[in-house]
Design an enzyme around this catalytic site. Sequence first.
Site, PDB file in Angstrom:
ATOM      1  N   ASN A  11      36.198  50.878  37.848  1.00  0.00           N
ATOM      2  CA  ASN A  11      37.124  51.343  38.881  1.00  0.00           C
ATOM      3  C   ASN A  11      37.418  52.806  38.588  1.00  0.00           C
ATOM      4  O   ASN A  11      38.154  53.119  37.656  1.00  0.00           O
ATOM      5  CB  ASN A  11      38.401  50.487  38.822  1.00  0.00           C
ATOM      6  CG  ASN A  11      39.479  51.001  39.762  1.00  0.00           C
ATOM      7  OD1 ASN A  11      39.235  51.896  40.579  1.00  0.00           O
ATOM      8  ND2 ASN A  11      40.675  50.436  39.646  1.00  0.00           N
ATOM      9  N   LYS A  13      39.084  54.818  40.268  1.00  0.00           N
ATOM     10  CA  LYS A  13      40.408  55.230  40.770  1.00  0.00           C
ATOM     11  C   LYS A  13      40.281  56.567  41.522  1.00  0.00           C
ATOM     12  O   LYS A  13      39.251  56.803  42.158  1.00  0.00           O
ATOM     13  CB  LYS A  13      41.418  55.280  39.619  1.00  0.00           C
ATOM     14  CG  LYS A  13      41.433  53.945  38.834  1.00  0.00           C
ATOM     15  CD  LYS A  13      42.587  53.816  37.889  1.00  0.00           C
ATOM     16  CE  LYS A  13      42.511  52.467  37.162  1.00  0.00           C
ATOM     17  NZ  LYS A  13      43.642  52.204  36.290  1.00  0.00           N
ATOM     18  N   HIS A  99      45.116  45.698  43.329  1.00  0.00           N
ATOM     19  CA  HIS A  99      45.274  46.375  42.036  1.00  0.00           C
ATOM     20  C   HIS A  99      46.754  46.699  41.823  1.00  0.00           C
ATOM     21  O   HIS A  99      47.461  47.013  42.789  1.00  0.00           O
ATOM     22  CB  HIS A  99      44.425  47.655  42.012  1.00  0.00           C
ATOM     23  CG  HIS A  99      44.322  48.241  40.639  1.00  0.00           C
ATOM     24  ND1 HIS A  99      45.338  48.977  40.077  1.00  0.00           N
ATOM     25  CD2 HIS A  99      43.348  48.165  39.695  1.00  0.00           C
ATOM     26  CE1 HIS A  99      44.978  49.337  38.846  1.00  0.00           C
ATOM     27  NE2 HIS A  99      43.781  48.848  38.597  1.00  0.00           N
ATOM     28  N   GLY A 175      45.588  51.913  31.108  1.00  0.00           N
ATOM     29  CA  GLY A 175      45.654  53.330  30.781  1.00  0.00           C
ATOM     30  C   GLY A 175      46.530  53.659  29.594  1.00  0.00           C
ATOM     31  O   GLY A 175      46.882  54.820  29.367  1.00  0.00           O
ATOM     32  N   SER A 213      42.624  48.995  29.348  1.00  0.00           N
ATOM     33  CA  SER A 213      42.249  49.663  28.095  1.00  0.00           C
ATOM     34  C   SER A 213      41.023  49.050  27.428  1.00  0.00           C
ATOM     35  O   SER A 213      40.935  49.002  26.195  1.00  0.00           O
ATOM     36  CB  SER A 213      43.436  49.709  27.124  1.00  0.00           C
ATOM     37  OG  SER A 213      44.487  50.483  27.681  1.00  0.00           O
TER      38      SER A 213
HETATM   39  P1  13P Z   1      42.020  51.454  32.122  1.00  0.00           P
HETATM   40  O1  13P Z   1      40.682  50.879  31.708  1.00  0.00           O
HETATM   41  O2  13P Z   1      42.001  52.933  32.288  1.00  0.00           O
HETATM   42  O3  13P Z   1      43.127  50.937  31.270  1.00  0.00           O
HETATM   43  O4  13P Z   1      42.289  50.887  33.617  1.00  0.00           O
HETATM   44  C1  13P Z   1      42.145  49.550  33.866  1.00  0.00           C
HETATM   45  C2  13P Z   1      42.207  49.335  35.327  1.00  0.00           C
HETATM   46  O5  13P Z   1      43.245  49.501  35.939  1.00  0.00           O
HETATM   47  C3  13P Z   1      40.965  48.965  36.015  1.00  0.00           C
HETATM   48  O6  13P Z   1      41.206  48.565  37.321  1.00  0.00           O
END
Ligand code: 13P
Length: 251
Positions: A11, A13, A99, A175, A213
């Site tokens: 993802n 984002k 999400h 994150g 993470s």
């Molecule tokens: P991270 O891997 O950056 O923690 O994000 C996870 C996430 O929200 C995937 O959709």
Amino acid sequence: MAARRPLIAGNWKMNGLRADGTALAAALVQRLKKADTARFDMLICPPATLIAPVGQVLEGSILALGGQDCHAAEKGAHTGDISAAMLADLGCRYVIVGHSERRQDHGESDATVRAKAAAAHKAGLIAIVCVGETEGQRDAGEAESVVTGQLKGSIPDGATAENTVIAYEPVWAIGTGRTPTNADIAAMHANIRTSLSGLVASADGVRILYGGSVKPGNAAEILAIDDVDGALVGGASLKDEDFWGIAASCR
Ligand code: 13P
């Protein structure tokens, strides 16, 4: 136990302009060409602006394309939104719905997520339905009941192991570099599997991804947990060597 092929999903984002997005996709296509990919499916979900150019890079590759969100309606007066059919039209096979960043930033309720997942199914897309508790909810001992409630509210009628994937993403692990213990992940995924029976046809075949993470350094142990059928990766999906390292951890 049903054989479930792991899904390693990225993802992206709100990250990436055309040059770096297409370069990242091209690097993954090259890695997939050379690799033994019998062990996992791989998916990338770029921002909406990059779906078309990234889709061109993916032509002829087994690397799948997905959206990060869709609207519940088929079309109409919804400025700035994108329908599931529009995603399918660009070659997407998947779409993430619900999400936690959408639930938080855009006030999406379980009912909204459910309607989006139904729209995805109608357009022939596989819906990746995200669930997960906040830190406060976990501290209060409510993690499992919160997630069960989200599943009940967010999974539409007609969901099957073929058209639905669940992603368990504890909000506090996204994150942050923090993850639940392996025992907590195992307990939650088992809870999700149990909750799915009655909600999804052939619940045993539904892939349940862990997200939050995930990095090359922790992927092997997380992916080895029972009922963890892949990963939904944010930050580490933006570097091809990191994302590939996670996929390579699938046994
Ligand atoms: P991270 O891997 O950056 O923690 O994000 C996870 C996430 O929200 C995937 O959709």
